[in-house]
Design a protein around this motif. Structure first.
Motif, PDB file in Angstrom:
ATOM      1  N   GLY A 110      33.100 -33.718  -5.139  1.00  0.00           N
ATOM      2  CA  GLY A 110      33.236 -35.084  -5.665  1.00  0.00           C
ATOM      3  C   GLY A 110      33.422 -36.129  -4.570  1.00  0.00           C
ATOM      4  O   GLY A 110      33.890 -37.236  -4.837  1.00  0.00           O
ATOM      5  N   LYS A 111      33.016 -35.784  -3.349  1.00  0.00           N
ATOM      6  CA  LYS A 111      33.182 -36.707  -2.216  1.00  0.00           C
ATOM      7  C   LYS A 111      32.465 -38.027  -2.437  1.00  0.00           C
ATOM      8  O   LYS A 111      33.054 -39.107  -2.347  1.00  0.00           O
ATOM      9  N   THR A 112      31.157 -37.949  -2.698  1.00  0.00           N
ATOM     10  CA  THR A 112      30.338 -39.161  -2.787  1.00  0.00           C
ATOM     11  C   THR A 112      30.826 -40.062  -3.931  1.00  0.00           C
ATOM     12  O   THR A 112      30.955 -41.276  -3.777  1.00  0.00           O
ATOM     13  N   THR A 113      31.110 -39.444  -5.066  1.00  0.00           N
ATOM     14  CA  THR A 113      31.603 -40.201  -6.222  1.00  0.00           C
ATOM     15  C   THR A 113      32.934 -40.888  -5.892  1.00  0.00           C
ATOM     16  O   THR A 113      33.132 -42.068  -6.208  1.00  0.00           O
ATOM     17  N   ASP A 254      40.011 -34.651 -15.372  1.00  0.00           N
ATOM     18  CA  ASP A 254      39.740 -35.076 -16.745  1.00  0.00           C
ATOM     19  C   ASP A 254      39.177 -33.932 -17.586  1.00  0.00           C
ATOM     20  O   ASP A 254      39.231 -33.964 -18.798  1.00  0.00           O
ATOM     21  N   GLU A 280      33.581 -39.568 -14.215  1.00  0.00           N
ATOM     22  CA  GLU A 280      32.453 -39.878 -13.342  1.00  0.00           C
ATOM     23  C   GLU A 280      32.258 -41.382 -13.135  1.00  0.00           C
ATOM     24  O   GLU A 280      31.455 -41.786 -12.299  1.00  0.00           O
TER      25      GLU A 280
HETATM   26  N1  GTP Z   1      34.332 -35.228 -14.744  1.00  0.00           N
HETATM   27  C1  GTP Z   1      34.347 -35.592 -13.470  1.00  0.00           C
HETATM   28  N2  GTP Z   1      33.246 -35.434 -12.727  1.00  0.00           N
HETATM   29  C2  GTP Z   1      33.288 -35.814 -11.434  1.00  0.00           C
HETATM   30  C3  GTP Z   1      34.446 -36.389 -10.850  1.00  0.00           C
HETATM   31  N3  GTP Z   1      34.169 -36.645  -9.551  1.00  0.00           N
HETATM   32  C4  GTP Z   1      32.890 -36.260  -9.355  1.00  0.00           C
HETATM   33  N4  GTP Z   1      32.350 -35.764 -10.474  1.00  0.00           N
HETATM   34  C5  GTP Z   1      31.001 -35.212 -10.688  1.00  0.00           C
HETATM   35  O1  GTP Z   1      30.855 -34.057  -9.880  1.00  0.00           O
HETATM   36  C6  GTP Z   1      29.526 -33.935  -9.414  1.00  0.00           C
HETATM   37  C7  GTP Z   1      29.514 -33.848  -7.899  1.00  0.00           C
HETATM   38  O2  GTP Z   1      29.994 -35.066  -7.378  1.00  0.00           O
HETATM   39  P1  GTP Z   1      29.570 -35.609  -5.955  1.00  0.00           P
HETATM   40  O3  GTP Z   1      30.341 -36.856  -5.739  1.00  0.00           O
HETATM   41  O4  GTP Z   1      28.098 -35.660  -5.809  1.00  0.00           O
HETATM   42  O5  GTP Z   1      30.161 -34.445  -5.057  1.00  0.00           O
HETATM   43  P2  GTP Z   1      29.988 -34.247  -3.477  1.00  0.00           P
HETATM   44  O6  GTP Z   1      31.250 -33.618  -2.998  1.00  0.00           O
HETATM   45  O7  GTP Z   1      29.566 -35.501  -2.837  1.00  0.00           O
HETATM   46  O8  GTP Z   1      28.816 -33.179  -3.459  1.00  0.00           O
HETATM   47  P3  GTP Z   1      27.906 -32.727  -2.185  1.00  0.00           P
HETATM   48  O9  GTP Z   1      27.579 -33.963  -1.445  1.00  0.00           O
HETATM   49  O10 GTP Z   1      26.724 -32.068  -2.800  1.00  0.00           O
HETATM   50  O11 GTP Z   1      28.761 -31.780  -1.407  1.00  0.00           O
HETATM   51  C8  GTP Z   1      28.792 -35.162  -9.934  1.00  0.00           C
HETATM   52  O12 GTP Z   1      28.119 -34.808 -11.101  1.00  0.00           O
HETATM   53  C9  GTP Z   1      29.913 -36.144 -10.240  1.00  0.00           C
HETATM   54  O13 GTP Z   1      29.568 -37.066 -11.246  1.00  0.00           O
HETATM   55  C10 GTP Z   1      35.625 -36.524 -11.675  1.00  0.00           C
HETATM   56  O14 GTP Z   1      36.692 -36.995 -11.263  1.00  0.00           O
HETATM   57  N5  GTP Z   1      35.495 -36.125 -12.968  1.00  0.00           N
END
Ligand code: GTP
Ligand code: MG
Length: 306
Positions: A110-113, A254, A280
């Motif tokens: 969930g880094k990018t988010t 959540d 999200e």
């Molecule tokens: N329900 C929920 N989903 C989340 C949350 N944070 C992130 N996501 C979801 O998790 C998935 C991965 O999120 P990213 O932010 O792409 O994760 P990342 O760590 O950047 O992933 P990589 O760059 O592939 O390593 C996405 O579908 C997001 O929408 C959260 O707090 N709650």
């Protein structure tokens, strides 16, 4: 849904496991070593983590052994101990201009988010924010961050797909200084903590940042998925050996998260949880609040289990 109920929902699995069976274990008379052993096993299964399970049962050993207690009293003792284990993070303050936050973690945590949400939050507070796409593995990763930059109104720095993430980090640090940004948030590719070359890549990112300013990055935050349970503790330990983590972000609390494991992380590593991801959407990031977390884990648990 309010924060309190959202956290409660997210912690429901841990809580149900914790309390649902606690009644059966405790209700049978005096608390004996056997009761405590059973409870300890149970806590580990409920994903509060081995360390926290030991500490919680130790607290009971000290205060409850040989006594006939109600489930409420047993919960109260554990609650007090959980309160002792968890730390409220020191208030987040900007140290320098820009204040650079490096965001790391395993794939999909969930880094990018989180970065998108943080940018929006800080921009709402009137800060000038830049985000940098140091996840150069996939074009989609750069696009994903760019979308968050547009949504939040953050400045954005990227290179081409496949370029050296450290070069992006260096450029971003320089650009954030030149454009007088308050905060620079740096996104990185997801990586497993046991892949040495990926850890080396992160170290290189940190090294080049320091060439721009030895104080950079002022923060390194590890993002962990609240659903990962016990595994997160190992992850966190190993990341923390290579990088001095200044904070944790626990995402996805959540869902049907087993968020009890954050108890062990903070108790064994003394790294404060700063933020909690609750969904999200851009506004679904909350500051970690120890009280609300503990309430989410213990409050009304008995009512629910009836
Ligand atoms: N329900 C929920 N989903 C989340 C949350 N944070 C992130 N996501 C979801 O998790 C998935 C991965 O999120 P990213 O932010 O792409 O994760 P990342 O760590 O950047 O992933 P990589 O760059 O592939 O390593 C996405 O579908 C997001 O929408 C959260 O707090 N709650
Ligand atoms: Mg990402």
């Amino acid at each position: 849904m309010g924060l309190f109920s959202a956290i409660k929902k997210g912690l429901s699995k841990t809580r149900d496991a914790l309390v649902g069976e606690l009644k059966g274990i405790v209700g049978a008379g005096k608390i004996t070593d056997d009761t405590l052993e059973e409870l300890e096993e149970h806590l580990i299964k409920a994903d509060v983590g081995v360390e926290a399970a030991f500490l919680l049962t130790d607290a009971l050993r000290e205060n409850a052994l040989g006594k006939s207690l109600t489930t409420e009293q047993v919960l109260d003792i554990m609650r007090d101990e959980a309160e002792r284990l968890l730390k409220d993070p020191p208030p987040f303050e900007l140290k320098g201009k820009p204040h650079v936050v490096l965001v790391i973690g395993v794939n999909g945590a969930g880094k990018t988010t989180t970065i998108g949400k943080l940018a929006a939050r800080w921009i709402n507070e009137g800060k000038k924010v830049m985000i940098a796409a140091c996840d150069t593995f996939r074009a989609a990763a750069i696009d994903q961050l760019e979308t968050w930059a547009q949504r939040s109104g953050a400045e954005f720095v990227k290179h081409q797909e496949g370029s050296d993430p450290a070069a992006v980090a260096y450029d971003a640090c320089q650009a954030a200084v030149a454009r007088d940004c308050d905060i620079l948030i740096v996104d990185t590719a997801g990586r497993l903590h046991n892949k040495d070359y990926l850890m080396e890549e992160l170290k290189k990112i940190v090294r080049v940042m320091k060439k721009v300013n030895p104080e950079f990055p002022q923060d390194i935050w590890l993002v962990i998925d609240g659903n990962t349970g016990q595994n997160t503790i190992n992850q966190t330990k190993i990341f923390n050996q290579s990088f001095p983590l200044t904070g944790l972000v626990v995402t996805k609390l959540d869902g049907t998260a087993r968020g009890g494991s954050v108890l062990s992380i903070t108790s064994s590593l003394q790294i404060p949880i700063r933020w909690v991801g609750m969904g999200e959407q851009i506004d679904q990031l909350v500051e970690f609040d120890k009280r609300e977390y503990i309430d989410g884990l213990f409050e009304n648990a008995l009512e629910e289990s009836k």
